[in-house]
Motif scaffolding. Structure first.
Motif, short mmCIF file in Angstrom:
data_model
loop_
_atom_site.label_atom_id
_atom_site.label_comp_id
_atom_site.label_asym_id
_atom_site.label_seq_id
_atom_site.Cartn_x
_atom_site.Cartn_y
_atom_site.Cartn_z
N ARG A 23 0.84 -1.20 0.00
CA ARG A 23 0.00 0.00 0.00
C ARG A 23 0.88 1.25 0.00
O ARG A 23 0.58 2.24 -0.67
CB ARG A 23 -0.90 -0.02 1.23
N GLY A 24 1.98 1.20 0.74
CA GLY A 24 2.91 2.33 0.78
C GLY A 24 3.52 2.62 -0.58
O GLY A 24 3.74 3.78 -0.93
N ALA A 25 3.77 1.57 -1.35
CA ALA A 25 4.34 1.76 -2.68
C ALA A 25 3.35 2.47 -3.60
O ALA A 25 3.73 3.31 -4.41
CB ALA A 25 4.74 0.42 -3.28
N VAL A 26 2.07 2.14 -3.43
CA VAL A 26 1.05 2.83 -4.24
C VAL A 26 1.05 4.32 -3.90
O VAL A 26 0.97 5.18 -4.79
CB VAL A 26 -0.36 2.23 -3.98
N LEU A 27 1.18 4.64 -2.61
CA LEU A 27 1.16 6.03 -2.18
C LEU A 27 2.43 6.79 -2.61
O LEU A 27 2.46 8.02 -2.58
CB LEU A 27 1.00 6.10 -0.66
N TYR A 28 3.45 6.06 -3.01
CA TYR A 28 4.64 6.71 -3.57
C TYR A 28 4.31 7.32 -4.94
O TYR A 28 4.81 8.39 -5.29
CB TYR A 28 5.78 5.69 -3.71
N TYR A 29 3.43 6.64 -5.68
CA TYR A 29 3.09 7.09 -7.03
C TYR A 29 1.83 7.97 -7.07
O TYR A 29 1.69 8.80 -7.96
CB TYR A 29 2.87 5.88 -7.94
N TYR A 30 0.95 7.77 -6.10
CA TYR A 30 -0.30 8.54 -6.06
C TYR A 30 -0.55 9.04 -4.65
O TYR A 30 -0.40 8.29 -3.69
CB TYR A 30 -1.48 7.69 -6.53
N GLU A 31 -0.97 10.29 -4.54
CA GLU A 31 -1.18 10.91 -3.23
C GLU A 31 -2.24 10.18 -2.41
O GLU A 31 -2.10 10.02 -1.21
CB GLU A 31 -1.60 12.37 -3.44
N ASP A 32 -3.32 9.73 -3.10
CA ASP A 32 -4.39 9.02 -2.41
C ASP A 32 -5.22 8.27 -3.45
O ASP A 32 -4.90 8.28 -4.65
CB ASP A 32 -5.26 9.99 -1.60
N LEU A 33 -6.26 7.62 -2.99
CA LEU A 33 -7.11 6.83 -3.89
C LEU A 33 -7.78 7.72 -4.94
O LEU A 33 -7.90 7.33 -6.10
CB LEU A 33 -8.17 6.08 -3.08
N ASP A 34 -8.21 8.93 -4.54
CA ASP A 34 -8.84 9.84 -5.50
C ASP A 34 -7.92 10.14 -6.68
O ASP A 34 -8.35 10.14 -7.83
CB ASP A 34 -9.24 11.15 -4.82
N ALA A 35 -6.65 10.40 -6.39
CA ALA A 35 -5.70 10.71 -7.45
C ALA A 35 -5.54 9.53 -8.41
O ALA A 35 -5.47 9.71 -9.63
CB ALA A 35 -4.34 11.08 -6.85
N LEU A 36 -5.51 8.33 -7.86
CA LEU A 36 -5.40 7.14 -8.69
C LEU A 36 -6.68 6.93 -9.51
O LEU A 36 -6.62 6.56 -10.69
CB LEU A 36 -5.12 5.91 -7.82
N LEU A 37 -7.83 7.20 -8.92
CA LEU A 37 -9.09 7.06 -9.64
C LEU A 37 -9.19 8.03 -10.81
O LEU A 37 -9.68 7.68 -11.89
CB LEU A 37 -10.28 7.26 -8.69
N VAL A 38 -8.73 9.26 -10.59
CA VAL A 38 -8.76 10.25 -11.67
C VAL A 38 -7.93 9.77 -12.86
O VAL A 38 -8.37 9.83 -14.01
CB VAL A 38 -8.25 11.63 -11.17
N GLU A 39 -6.73 9.27 -12.57
CA GLU A 39 -5.86 8.82 -13.66
C GLU A 39 -6.40 7.54 -14.30
O GLU A 39 -6.29 7.36 -15.52
CB GLU A 39 -4.43 8.62 -13.15
N THR A 40 -6.98 6.67 -13.50
CA THR A 40 -7.57 5.45 -14.04
C THR A 40 -8.76 5.77 -14.94
O THR A 40 -8.92 5.18 -16.01
CB THR A 40 -8.02 4.52 -12.89
#
Length: 200
Positions: free
Chosen positions: A43-60
């Motif tokens: 989970r920490g590695a994901v947060l290295y690339y994206y600030e939070d779940l919202d940021a990842l959802l926007v890019e997805t």
């Protein structure tokens, strides 16, 4: 120079993981832990690339839109006749069936809870791409004289997008009374009534 390429690869794998897990479990219960496990990361590695779940959802969501809209634009690019373009736009804008995972997921983004600004961004981005596709086709048909729409181009485009979304939602939602073929026939019939007869 390898580091940026590696980061791009990791971001791409996280987007793929988000699309896959979201299609399986739904976006409402999606978590960073689910995505990390699918991508083989912490989970920490994901947060290295994206600030939070919202940021990842926007890019997805942006990647999903690109996959859907870019594929449709590519299918339309080599077609000159606006009537044929409209026919292809209609069928390629609808889900392939109830098991169309990408389209199902894109519709789920409409109901993402939480941040209102995020929700607006997700919904409006896809809508604007859909609208641009139909608006361009209608304008080209009017210009060449093969379409004689009674409403203005924007209204025709908005109507076709609304039908595409409504029928598409029923299809991926598993409504057995709404098939891809029935949705296509209905959209074509409305287009004819609007003065924009598709080819075929």
């Amino acid at each position: 120079m390898a580091r940026p390429r590696r980061q791009e690869g990791r971001r791409s794998s996280l987007i793929d993981a988000t699309l896959a897990v979201g299609a399986e479990r739904g976006l409402r219960s999606l978590s960073l832990t689910d995505i990390a496990q699918r991508a083989g990361l912490t989970r920490g590695a994901v947060l290295y690339y994206y600030e939070d779940l919202d940021a990842l959802l926007v890019e997805t969501h942006a990647a999903g839109i690109d996959r859907f809209c870019d594929a449709r634009d590519e299918a339309l690019a080599s077609i000159d006749d606006p009537r044929e373009k409209l026919a292809v736009a209609i069928i390629t804008g609808l889900p392939t069936g109830p098991d169309d995972a990408l389209m199902g997921l894109l519709y789920q983004f409409d109901a993402v809870p939480g941040n209102k600004d995020l929700h607006d961004e997700l919904v409006q981005t896809l809508y604007l791409r859909q609208l641009a596709t139909y608006r361009g086709i209608v304008a080209a048909g009017r210009e060449t004289g093969v379409f004689t729409p009674r409403p203005d181009d924007e209204t025709v485009a908005m109507t076709l997008v609304a039908l595409e979304d409504a029928y598409g939602l029923h299809i991926v939602g598993g409504n057995a009374l709404m098939t891809v073929e029935a949705a296509e026939r209905a959209m074509r019939a409305v287009a004819v009534e609007l003065g924009c007869p598709p080819a075929g």
